[in-house]
Design a protein around this motif. Structure first.
Motif, short mmCIF file in Angstrom:
data_model
loop_
_atom_site.label_atom_id
_atom_site.label_comp_id
_atom_site.label_asym_id
_atom_site.label_seq_id
_atom_site.Cartn_x
_atom_site.Cartn_y
_atom_site.Cartn_z
N ARG A 169 -15.10 -21.62 -16.37
CA ARG A 169 -13.81 -21.13 -15.89
C ARG A 169 -13.85 -19.63 -15.64
O ARG A 169 -13.26 -19.12 -14.70
N PHE A 170 -14.53 -18.92 -16.53
CA PHE A 170 -14.57 -17.46 -16.42
C PHE A 170 -15.61 -17.00 -15.40
O PHE A 170 -15.42 -15.98 -14.75
N TRP B 157 -0.66 -17.31 -6.63
CA TRP B 157 -0.99 -18.48 -7.47
C TRP B 157 0.27 -19.11 -8.04
O TRP B 157 0.37 -20.35 -8.07
N LEU B 158 1.23 -18.28 -8.48
CA LEU B 158 2.48 -18.83 -9.02
C LEU B 158 3.21 -19.64 -7.95
O LEU B 158 3.77 -20.70 -8.24
N SER C 267 -3.43 -28.93 -20.31
CA SER C 267 -2.79 -27.82 -19.60
C SER C 267 -3.45 -27.62 -18.24
O SER C 267 -4.63 -27.27 -18.16
N ILE D 237 -20.95 -13.30 -19.85
CA ILE D 237 -20.98 -13.40 -18.38
C ILE D 237 -21.39 -12.06 -17.79
O ILE D 237 -22.21 -11.99 -16.87
N TYR E 95 -17.38 -28.12 -22.80
CA TYR E 95 -17.50 -26.77 -23.37
C TYR E 95 -18.03 -25.80 -22.32
O TYR E 95 -17.50 -24.70 -22.17
N VAL F 144 -17.04 -14.46 -24.40
CA VAL F 144 -17.30 -15.18 -23.14
C VAL F 144 -17.50 -14.17 -22.00
O VAL F 144 -18.49 -14.22 -21.27
N ILE G 138 -2.43 -17.08 -21.24
CA ILE G 138 -3.30 -17.94 -20.44
C ILE G 138 -3.68 -17.31 -19.12
O ILE G 138 -4.86 -17.12 -18.85
N PHE G 139 -2.71 -17.00 -18.27
CA PHE G 139 -3.17 -16.60 -16.95
C PHE G 139 -3.09 -15.10 -16.68
O PHE G 139 -3.85 -14.60 -15.86
N PHE H 84 -6.11 -21.59 -13.38
CA PHE H 84 -5.67 -20.18 -13.31
C PHE H 84 -6.75 -19.29 -12.70
O PHE H 84 -6.44 -18.22 -12.15
N LEU I 66 -15.55 -22.69 -21.01
CA LEU I 66 -15.71 -21.27 -21.33
C LEU I 66 -16.46 -20.52 -20.24
O LEU I 66 -15.82 -19.83 -19.45
N ILE J 124 -11.20 -11.07 -16.93
CA ILE J 124 -12.29 -11.49 -16.05
C ILE J 124 -12.48 -10.48 -14.92
O ILE J 124 -13.61 -10.06 -14.62
N THR K 294 -2.49 -25.32 -16.16
CA THR K 294 -2.57 -23.86 -15.97
C THR K 294 -3.94 -23.34 -16.39
O THR K 294 -4.57 -22.55 -15.68
N GLU K 295 -4.42 -23.82 -17.53
CA GLU K 295 -5.74 -23.37 -18.00
C GLU K 295 -6.85 -23.85 -17.08
O GLU K 295 -7.88 -23.19 -16.97
#
Lengths: 174, 196
Positions: free
Chosen positions: B158-159, B19-20, B73, A91, B151, A87, A144-145, B79, B155, A152, B75-76
């Motif tokens: 998000r990135f 973020w937390l 989730s 990108i 999808y 991924v 995950i984070f 994030f 992928l 990224i 978080t996913e």
């Protein structure tokens, strides 16, 4: 001023974003196709698992690799699409191809970036494996984070470095 | 540009901490707006998205009492706020009025993408995970549609969205840092005055 499609295309920022989205969309559509997934993505993920197994074995782990599953007596992990660096690589490649630069500069960017991202991903997989062994309560958060953010941002940093060295030269020559 | 790259690792850590700290607010915000969007396009309006321990519970008023509740989730989903924050904080003068305005606008757009991603996850559950009901309510075309969009926003979305949004709002700043001149403003013919 009314923004026409031509005006949007002439502006370097919108042209980059249009190209970036188009290349990204096409590349992810292609890898989503079943025959491409079976012929390329799955073998690629298996290769990433094997390389991770080699790295863990070099670090002294009693590791077994079956397909995309890495297992040892202490911990096991499965590498899915999204965890194989593909991924971030796509990108990054989209960013390189969309930015104004010569073909040779883009080729250097693509190859160099792919290798760098795979190295970062390898470090990620190995570290997550050890986090799973020694700090299992933090595995999910790390996976995950923490590491996803690192990968990224590393991809963006690599792109900035490439654009600084190769994008600038190409535009100044033109 | 070297300064940007030197600041980036530290700003990434700071962004994670921020973020937390904001995580409960983001959980609530994305769930609430996602619920609004889902209910806007359904009849009757039965869906509720309830944040619980950083997961979104997808509840329907027409579920049986003994039904399991699907969860996602959160978080996913959000994030990638960390990435946007880190990239902004690493730029020069991140606390200036101009940069804060850009950050706010960028964050709004990213929040929208996160909410749409959540909505697509909910639609994916409805289209694929509810057995006979899913097959009866959603055609093959609809399932492929939601599947592909989920999808794509999962992928590459998000990135890639934080980078795209950040670059879109900071193009001039970034290209100036890279030393790139804007060739588009140069007059093409001799003697022609540049446009004002």
């Amino acid at each position: 001023m009314k923004l026409t499609a031509r005006e949007l295309w002439r502006r370097p920022d919108t042209r980059f974003l249009i190209l970036f989205l188009a290349i990204l969309g096409v590349s992810f559509f292609v890898i989503a196709l079943n025959f491409v997934n079976n012929a390329f993505v799955v073998p690629y993920t298996t290769f990433v698992a094997k390389m991770s197994g080699v790295a863990l074995a070099l670090l002294g782990e009693d590791i077994t690799v079956r397909g995309v599953v890495l297992s040892s007596p202490r911990f096991a992990v499965t590498i899915y699409n999204g965890c194989n660096g593909l991924v971030t690589s796509l990108i990054f490649i989209s960013g390189v191809l969309a930015f104004p630069a010569s073909l040779s500069s883009k080729a250097i960017g693509v190859v160099g970036g792919l290798l760098s991202i795979q190295l970062i991903n390898l470090i990620r997989i190995v570290s997550l494996f050890y986090i799973g062994i020694y700090l299992p309560q933090y595995f999910s958060q790390s996976h995950i984070f923490i590491w996803q953010s690192i990968v990224i941002v590393a991809g963006v940093a690599l792109w900035v470095i490439w654009a600084n060295f190769y994008g600038v030269k190409a535009i100044k020559r033109n | 540009m070297r300064r940007f790259l030197r600041r980036l690792p530290l700003m990434l850590v700071i962004a994670m901490v921020l973020w937390l700290a904001m995580r409960p607010v983001l959980d609530w915000g994305v769930s609430a707006f996602g619920q609004v969007l889902v209910r806007s396009f359904e009849y009757p309006r039965v869906t509720r998205i309830v944040p619980e321990e950083h997961r979104a519970e997808v509840r329907r008023a027409d579920f049986r009492a003994d039904s399991k509740i699907p969860t996602l989730s959160l978080t996913e989903i959000h994030f990638n706020t960390i990435v946007l924050l880190a990239l902004y904080l690493a730029l020069p003068k991140p606390g200036s009025k101009h940069q804060l305005e850009r950050l706010f606008m960028s964050w709004c757009i990213l929040f929208l993408t996160q909410t749409i991603n959540l909505v697509l996850h909910v639609k994916f559950i409805y289209a694929f995970s509810l057995g006979e009901w899913s097959l009866a309510q959603y055609s093959d075309l609809a399932r492929n549609f939601y599947g592909f969009l989920r999808y794509f926003t999962d992928l590459p979305g998000r990135f890639g969205f934080p980078f795209m949004i950040w670059l879109g709002f900071n193009w001039e700043l970034l290209t100036a840092s890279l030393g790139i001149e804007d060739q588009q403003d140069s007059p093409k013919k001799k003697g022609r005055k540049p446009r004002s």
